[in-house]
Design a protein around this motif. Sequence first.
Motif, short mmCIF file in Angstrom:
data_model
loop_
_atom_site.label_atom_id
_atom_site.label_comp_id
_atom_site.label_asym_id
_atom_site.label_seq_id
_atom_site.Cartn_x
_atom_site.Cartn_y
_atom_site.Cartn_z
N TRP A 195 0.86 -1.18 0.00
CA TRP A 195 0.00 0.00 0.00
C TRP A 195 0.90 1.23 0.00
O TRP A 195 1.95 1.26 0.62
CB TRP A 195 -0.90 -0.01 1.23
CG TRP A 195 -1.97 -1.06 1.17
CD1 TRP A 195 -1.78 -2.40 1.14
CD2 TRP A 195 -3.38 -0.84 1.13
NE1 TRP A 195 -3.01 -3.05 1.09
CE2 TRP A 195 -3.99 -2.12 1.08
CE3 TRP A 195 -4.18 0.28 1.14
CZ2 TRP A 195 -5.37 -2.28 1.04
CZ3 TRP A 195 -5.54 0.13 1.10
CH2 TRP A 195 -6.13 -1.14 1.05
N ARG A 196 0.47 2.26 -0.70
CA ARG A 196 1.28 3.47 -0.82
C ARG A 196 0.68 4.63 -0.02
O ARG A 196 -0.53 4.74 0.10
CB ARG A 196 1.46 3.85 -2.28
CG ARG A 196 0.17 4.06 -3.00
CD ARG A 196 0.31 4.34 -4.46
NE ARG A 196 -0.88 4.27 -5.23
CZ ARG A 196 -2.07 4.76 -4.92
NH1 ARG A 196 -2.26 5.37 -3.80
NH2 ARG A 196 -3.11 4.65 -5.74
N LEU A 197 1.57 5.44 0.50
CA LEU A 197 1.16 6.61 1.26
C LEU A 197 0.53 7.63 0.34
O LEU A 197 1.02 7.90 -0.75
CB LEU A 197 2.39 7.21 1.94
CG LEU A 197 2.18 8.21 3.04
CD1 LEU A 197 1.36 7.61 4.19
CD2 LEU A 197 3.51 8.69 3.57
N THR A 198 -0.61 8.18 0.74
CA THR A 198 -1.30 9.24 0.01
C THR A 198 -1.41 10.45 0.95
O THR A 198 -1.12 10.32 2.13
CB THR A 198 -2.71 8.81 -0.43
OG1 THR A 198 -3.54 8.66 0.74
CG2 THR A 198 -2.68 7.50 -1.22
N ARG A 209 -3.92 11.63 2.31
CA ARG A 209 -4.92 11.45 3.36
C ARG A 209 -4.86 10.11 4.07
O ARG A 209 -5.48 9.93 5.11
CB ARG A 209 -6.32 11.63 2.78
CG ARG A 209 -6.52 13.01 2.19
CD ARG A 209 -7.91 13.25 1.69
NE ARG A 209 -8.41 12.16 0.88
CZ ARG A 209 -9.67 12.00 0.55
NH1 ARG A 209 -10.57 12.86 0.98
NH2 ARG A 209 -10.06 11.02 -0.21
N GLY A 210 -4.14 9.14 3.53
CA GLY A 210 -4.11 7.82 4.13
C GLY A 210 -3.21 6.88 3.36
O GLY A 210 -2.09 7.22 3.03
N LEU A 211 -3.72 5.69 3.05
CA LEU A 211 -2.98 4.70 2.29
C LEU A 211 -3.81 4.23 1.10
O LEU A 211 -4.99 3.92 1.25
CB LEU A 211 -2.63 3.49 3.17
CG LEU A 211 -1.62 3.73 4.28
CD1 LEU A 211 -1.50 2.50 5.17
CD2 LEU A 211 -0.27 4.08 3.71
N GLY A 212 -3.19 4.17 -0.07
CA GLY A 212 -3.85 3.73 -1.28
C GLY A 212 -3.50 2.29 -1.58
O GLY A 212 -2.41 1.82 -1.24
N ARG A 213 -4.40 1.61 -2.23
CA ARG A 213 -4.20 0.20 -2.54
C ARG A 213 -2.97 -0.01 -3.40
O ARG A 213 -2.57 0.88 -4.14
CB ARG A 213 -5.44 -0.39 -3.20
CG ARG A 213 -5.57 -0.08 -4.67
CD ARG A 213 -6.59 -1.01 -5.31
NE ARG A 213 -6.54 -0.97 -6.74
CZ ARG A 213 -5.73 -1.67 -7.50
NH1 ARG A 213 -4.86 -2.47 -6.98
NH2 ARG A 213 -5.77 -1.58 -8.81
N PRO A 214 -2.38 -1.19 -3.31
CA PRO A 214 -1.20 -1.47 -4.15
C PRO A 214 -1.56 -1.40 -5.63
O PRO A 214 -2.69 -1.70 -6.01
CB PRO A 214 -0.83 -2.91 -3.77
CG PRO A 214 -1.52 -3.18 -2.49
CD PRO A 214 -2.74 -2.30 -2.46
N SER A 215 -0.60 -0.98 -6.44
CA SER A 215 -0.85 -0.91 -7.88
C SER A 215 -0.62 -2.24 -8.53
O SER A 215 0.08 -3.05 -8.11
CB SER A 215 0.05 0.09 -8.57
OG SER A 215 0.55 1.06 -7.75
#
Length: 102
Positions: free
Chosen positions: A91-94, A96-102
């Motif tokens: 998961w990647r840092l965004t 506002r939070g964490l985004g799903r893995p690409s």
Amino acid sequence: TYGSTVAWPDQVDVRFSRSAGAYVLLDDGALAGYWEAGGRSLHLLEELAPAAVAETLTRVAARHRRLELLTVNDSPVTGHPLGKALEAHGWRLTPRGLGRPS
């Protein structure tokens, strides 16, 4: 099915609902967590191993094009032990939070 056949647990601060896109997390058949539709908020009802939860959420996230987890139990995911486990699962840092893995 929670919300229809099986009653939701009484939670003072959280209102669970049967809605499209929401997920329940089970631990030995008991309700352990609720991931709201849209994936922005996760409510854990019991202490679970962060690595196990991260693996489960990552599998579910693979079914969605865009997903960003912002809070766990109403606190920022980045400050929760689950945040580090999710990052270990890609998961990647965004902002506002964490985004799903690409």
